[in-house]
Design a protein around this motif. Structure first.
Motif, PDB file in Angstrom:
ATOM      1  N   GLU A  89       7.975  34.914  13.697  1.00 29.84           N
ATOM      2  CA  GLU A  89       7.373  36.242  13.826  1.00 29.84           C
ATOM      3  C   GLU A  89       6.011  36.251  13.146  1.00 29.84           C
ATOM      4  O   GLU A  89       5.869  35.798  12.013  1.00 29.84           O
ATOM      5  N   TYR A  90       5.012  36.763  13.864  1.00 30.60           N
ATOM      6  CA  TYR A  90       3.673  36.962  13.316  1.00 30.60           C
ATOM      7  C   TYR A  90       3.355  38.452  13.411  1.00 30.60           C
ATOM      8  O   TYR A  90       3.672  39.102  14.419  1.00 30.60           O
ATOM      9  N   GLY A  91       2.710  39.002  12.386  1.00 25.59           N
ATOM     10  CA  GLY A  91       2.417  40.427  12.427  1.00 25.59           C
ATOM     11  C   GLY A  91       1.242  40.795  11.552  1.00 25.59           C
ATOM     12  O   GLY A  91       0.775  40.014  10.716  1.00 25.59           O
ATOM     13  N   ALA A  92       0.756  42.024  11.739  1.00 24.82           N
ATOM     14  CA  ALA A  92      -0.409  42.486  10.988  1.00 24.82           C
ATOM     15  C   ALA A  92      -0.544  43.993  11.122  1.00 24.82           C
ATOM     16  O   ALA A  92      -0.010  44.614  12.054  1.00 24.82           O
ATOM     17  N   ARG A  93      -1.299  44.561  10.202  1.00 25.07           N
ATOM     18  CA  ARG A  93      -1.825  45.920  10.381  1.00 25.07           C
ATOM     19  C   ARG A  93      -3.078  45.772  11.237  1.00 25.07           C
ATOM     20  O   ARG A  93      -4.048  45.134  10.844  1.00 25.07           O
ATOM     21  N   ALA A  94      -3.058  46.324  12.435  1.00 23.14           N
ATOM     22  CA  ALA A  94      -4.172  46.194  13.370  1.00 23.14           C
ATOM     23  C   ALA A  94      -4.691  47.587  13.692  1.00 23.14           C
ATOM     24  O   ALA A  94      -4.081  48.309  14.485  1.00 23.14           O
ATOM     25  N   HIS A 145       3.509  43.264  15.745  1.00 22.39           N
ATOM     26  CA  HIS A 145       4.147  41.962  15.518  1.00 22.39           C
ATOM     27  C   HIS A 145       4.521  41.335  16.846  1.00 22.39           C
ATOM     28  O   HIS A 145       4.757  42.030  17.848  1.00 22.39           O
ATOM     29  N   VAL A 146       4.545  40.011  16.868  1.00 25.79           N
ATOM     30  CA  VAL A 146       4.973  39.277  18.056  1.00 25.79           C
ATOM     31  C   VAL A 146       5.996  38.241  17.620  1.00 25.79           C
ATOM     32  O   VAL A 146       5.781  37.504  16.661  1.00 25.79           O
ATOM     33  N   ASP A 147       7.140  38.227  18.291  1.00 25.90           N
ATOM     34  CA  ASP A 147       8.245  37.332  17.961  1.00 25.90           C
ATOM     35  C   ASP A 147       8.415  36.301  19.077  1.00 25.90           C
ATOM     36  O   ASP A 147       8.417  36.653  20.262  1.00 25.90           O
ATOM     37  N   PHE A 148       8.604  35.051  18.677  1.00 24.41           N
ATOM     38  CA  PHE A 148       8.802  33.951  19.620  1.00 24.41           C
ATOM     39  C   PHE A 148      10.226  33.424  19.458  1.00 24.41           C
ATOM     40  O   PHE A 148      10.562  32.817  18.439  1.00 24.41           O
ATOM     41  N   ASP A 149      11.055  33.664  20.457  1.00 27.71           N
ATOM     42  CA  ASP A 149      12.454  33.237  20.459  1.00 27.71           C
ATOM     43  C   ASP A 149      12.630  32.337  21.673  1.00 27.71           C
ATOM     44  O   ASP A 149      12.906  32.799  22.780  1.00 27.71           O
ATOM     45  N   LEU A 150      12.412  31.029  21.476  1.00 29.40           N
ATOM     46  CA  LEU A 150      12.296  30.090  22.597  1.00 29.40           C
ATOM     47  C   LEU A 150      13.270  28.918  22.434  1.00 29.40           C
ATOM     48  O   LEU A 150      12.865  27.751  22.342  1.00 29.40           O
TER      49      LEU A 150
END
Length: 231
Positions: free
Chosen positions: A193-198, A204-209
């Protein structure tokens, strides 16, 4: 519609992955509640899970514990907290369908499908058939106190997976610092998971691969991060 309705609703275009969907929707729902309530941390930034503690210093840097959990070569290399270079600057960005909000725009890989929204703050994308995994993007209005570090701490608290959460050093994506977490989902595979205050959004964007080999998984993650544009 109640939070429990959101947590159990299914998107027909993407095969059911209930553990990840409930995690994304529960995180977004609780984030809305926290934002509306104007809550703030009262525990000096200490974040606890069953096996991991991430301490946040007053300067905003993270000093994670040294967990024995998921660590493999499939995640993009993370620079130190003080790094200013963008590790994805030379990566070919994804060229597929667009997912966007008021303060960000990204693309998923070419040929992927973005499912019909299951809520106004969550988008899901997968390859046709969806058998090898999915990418989920969450975004909602952020309270004034919701810094990137605060959002990271909340994400650690809300992690709904197996075992421990690993807090990685932040990464810089097109000039924006993002937190990076990884752990095992309830189905056993690694999730990043990558995330930020934008701007005014918590993003946030989650990669479940789980169906991809490490090199392909890494390429997908890096291409999506490289495609992010901040607005």
């Amino acid at each position: 519609m109640t939070p429990s309705d959101l947590a159990t609703r299914r998107e027909p275009h993407v095969p059911s992955r209930p553990d990840r969907r409930r995690t994304v929707l529960a995180t977004a729902t609780l984030g809305v509640l926290l934002g509306l309530a104007g809550c703030s941390d009262t525990d000096d930034g200490a974040v606890r899970t069953a096996t991991t503690t991430a301490a946040t210093s007053s300067s905003g840097s993270t000093s994670p514990s040294t967990p024995s959990g998921p660590a493999d070569s499939s995640s993009p290399a993370a620079p130190s907290a003080s790094a200013s270079a963008d590790p994805f600057a030379g990566v070919e960005p994804a060229t597929g369908p667009v997912i966007q909000g008021a303060s960000f725009r990204l693309r998923v890989p070419s040929g992927w499908i973005v499912a019909e929204p299951i809520s106004h703050f969550v988008r899901l994308a997968s390859e046709p058939g969806g058998r090898r995994g999915d990418i989920s993007v969450g975004f909602l209005a952020a309270a004034d106190h919701a810094t990137t570090e605060w959002l990271r701490d909340v994400a650690v608290r809300l992690w709904n997976g197996e075992g421990e959460v690993k807090v990685h050093p932040p990464v810089t994506v097109n000039g924006q610092r993002m937190y990076h977490l990884s752990g095992r989902a309830q189905h056993g595979a690694r999730v990043d998971e990558y995330g930020a205050r934008a701007g005014d959004l918590a993003f946030h964007v989650d990669f479940d691969l789980p169906g991809m080999d490490p090199s392909e998984r890494r390429a997908v993650i890096e291409s999506v991060l490289a495609s992010i544009e901040w607005r």
